[in-house]
Design an enzyme around this catalytic site. Structure first.
Site, mmCIF file in Angstrom:
data_model
loop_
_atom_site.group_PDB
_atom_site.id
_atom_site.type_symbol
_atom_site.label_atom_id
_atom_site.label_comp_id
_atom_site.label_asym_id
_atom_site.label_seq_id
_atom_site.Cartn_x
_atom_site.Cartn_y
_atom_site.Cartn_z
ATOM 1 N N CYS A 249 0.886 -1.165 0.000
ATOM 2 C CA CYS A 249 0.000 0.000 0.000
ATOM 3 C C CYS A 249 0.921 1.211 0.000
ATOM 4 O O CYS A 249 1.780 1.334 0.873
ATOM 5 C CB CYS A 249 -0.896 -0.065 1.241
ATOM 6 S SG CYS A 249 -1.290 1.476 2.076
ATOM 7 N N CYS B 20 1.000 3.438 3.106
ATOM 8 C CA CYS B 20 1.588 2.735 4.258
ATOM 9 C C CYS B 20 3.095 2.591 4.057
ATOM 10 O O CYS B 20 3.879 2.697 4.998
ATOM 11 C CB CYS B 20 0.978 1.348 4.433
ATOM 12 S SG CYS B 20 -0.813 1.328 4.346
#
Ligand code: FAD
Length: 463
Positions: A392, A395
């Protein structure tokens, strides 16, 4: 649920939960202002997309949610002057050559600015990020200024709930915790020590001193250092009955610190995503109390690790006060540079002096721990490599910033000399930015946890 006493000392640190909370109230506004309002600290340059996961095929773990995406700054005009590759490279030339690692190694006593000309600090010069200093705790990630990296506004890409979860995310956390499995150095006898010099033994990587240290290390794996920390806390007036109740298993201080740093980072990330959570039914962003209870409230050790990390980072930032005083924030705008520097100095001067909150000198103290320190550093470097496996983008961005922030803190704690900076390894601008942003993330976690606790007490009618 076991909760800790506010007055208890955070184990392995020197300050109580109360003290850290009070310090946090004092410094949070400075941290907030530095990270949100200065171009230098609100932007970051890194390789966000170009590195492949070096450990497994990560295609399956990719997050397709919109919340996982990062808006990078792709137009040169959108990148603040202080971060533009053109500007960073501008001072490169005969009068402003970066001394280079080789020169630093050959003439460590020579100040870094030596070859740069007056008023030119390292931060103004193109940085050779691909050159790794052996004292680094992270793999440098900020692609060099000539090969343009990804520029990101941290203010426009806040760390919050993204929906990234499941097998992919678990695999990354598992790999990170696996780095904590320090193996006991193998018992080696003199004859294999000799043969290892010729590279024939399985322990060919060790020299005889390291072999001796490795053997001694086997016998000091017991928790002596932790005992010393507790004793010194009691000597300083702490009430033994009010020490942090978090129980630790039988492990040495250094390994425990590694675990606490990683677990504290994980817990801090959990706090942010629970605080800035999106209710997928209503589409509204708000704190999610159930998320906090499931991931943090039930686990006082995880919360304790956040406080521990805060103490550790606070000490690291306090230790580079002088470095910051001498640092040139090169934005080509003297007024802006002055404002940035003043903000950081205000923060630094609000921090306690010396090892009041965290004492790094109790670690790696015995000569026997030479091997352990190298192992510790290599394992932390691996954690930074694992960040390329996070599926991600948002992230991965914040994961990279925070591992770089902790890596920088460890480098400052264990490789910098507060009283003689001539042999200190250089601090890259991205390291400084990561350090301050990681401190801000922890500061935000402490504030959010306090609010969450209040919400639990209000709901349960506890006053
Ligand atoms: P996880 O948080 O995935 O934890 C996995 C297991 O680790 C748990 O079951 C537990 O056994 C153990 N564990 C949990 N916390 C701790 C701790 N503090 N200490 C020790 N052990 C622990 N999601 C977002 O929404 N926003 C983000 O910005 C974000 N950033 C991330 C950054 C990284 C580097 C990674 C790897 C993941 C990130 N995630 C983010 C995902 C998030 O961390 C969780 O993985 C996800 O929300 C699923 O949570 P979970 O409850 O299944 O447990």
């Amino acid at each position: 649920v076991v909760q800790f006493e506010p007055g208890a000392i955070v184990s392995d640190a020197c300050a109580s939960y109360d003290t850290l909370e009070q310090l946090n109230e004092a410094i949070h506004p400075y941290l907030h202002s530095i990270t949100q309002n200065t171009d230098f600290f609100s932007h970051y340059r890194l390789s966000l997309y170009s590195k492949k996961c070096p450990f497994w095929d990560d295609e399956d773990g990719m997050c397709g949610n919109r919340a996982c995406a990062v808006n990078t700054l792709d137009n040169e005009e959108d990148i603040p002057l202080v971060w533009r590759a053109k500007e960073l490279g501008k001072l490169e030339g005969p009068t402003a050559q970066h001394p280079g690692r080789q020169q630093q190694r050959e003439h460590p006593q020579k100040p870094l600015q030596g070859g740069l000309g007056d008023q030119v600090d390292e931060s103004c010069v193109v940085e050779y990020d691909d050159e790794c200093d052996e004292r680094d705790y992270c793999i440098p990630d900020d692609a060099s200024a000539t090969a343009k990296g990804d520029y990101v506004s941290l203010v426009d890409n806040p760390e919050r709930f993204t929906g990234y979860a499941g097998v992919g995310a678990h695999q990354v956390w598992e790999a990170i915790y696996r780095e904590n499995c320090f193996s006991k150095p193998p018992k080696v006898d003199e004859s294999s020590a000799q043969s290892s010099l010729g590279g024939a033994s399985p322990f060919g990587g060790f020299n005889p001193q390291q072999l001796q240290a490795a053997n001694q290390l086997r016998s000091v794996m017991k928790d002596q250092a932790f005992g010393k920390t507790v004793k010194s806390a009691i000597a300083k007036g702490a009430d033994p009955a009010r020490l942090d109740p978090v129980e630790f298993d039988d492990t040495c201080l250094e390994k425990r610190v590694f675990h606490r740093v990683v677990s504290g980072m994980h817990a801090s990330i959990s706090t942010h995503l629970c605080w800035d959570y999106m209710n997928q039914t209503t589409g509204k962003w708000s704190p999610n109390l159930a998320c906090y209870e499931q991931r943090l409230h039930k686990y006082p050790d995880r919360i304790s690790n956040i406080y521990f990390n805060y103490a550790l980072i606070m000490r690291a930032v306090g230790k580079i006060k002088q470095h910051i005083k001498d640092y040139t924030f090169c934005s080509e705008d003297p007024e802006q540079d002055k404002r940035t520097k003043n903000s950081v100095l205000r923060l630094a001067s609000a921090l306690p002096d010396g090892p009041e909150v965290f004492d790094e000198t109790v670690m790696f103290r015995d000569p026997d721990t030479v091997v352990l320190k190298e192992d510790f550093r290599n394992r932390f470097r691996n954690v930074s490599r694992i960040m390329d496996c996070v599926g991600c983008d948002k992230c991965r961005l914040w994961g990279k910033i925070q591992t770089n922030g902790y890596g920088t803190a460890l480098k400052v704690l264990f490789e910098f000399d507060e009283h003689d900076s001539s042999k200190d390894p250089p601090l890259r601008r991205t390291e400084l930015v990561a350090l301050i942003n990681t401190m801000h993330r922890l500061s935000h976690s402490l504030t959010a946890i306090k609010e969450f606790r209040q919400m639990v007490e209000d709901r349960d009618g506890i006053h």
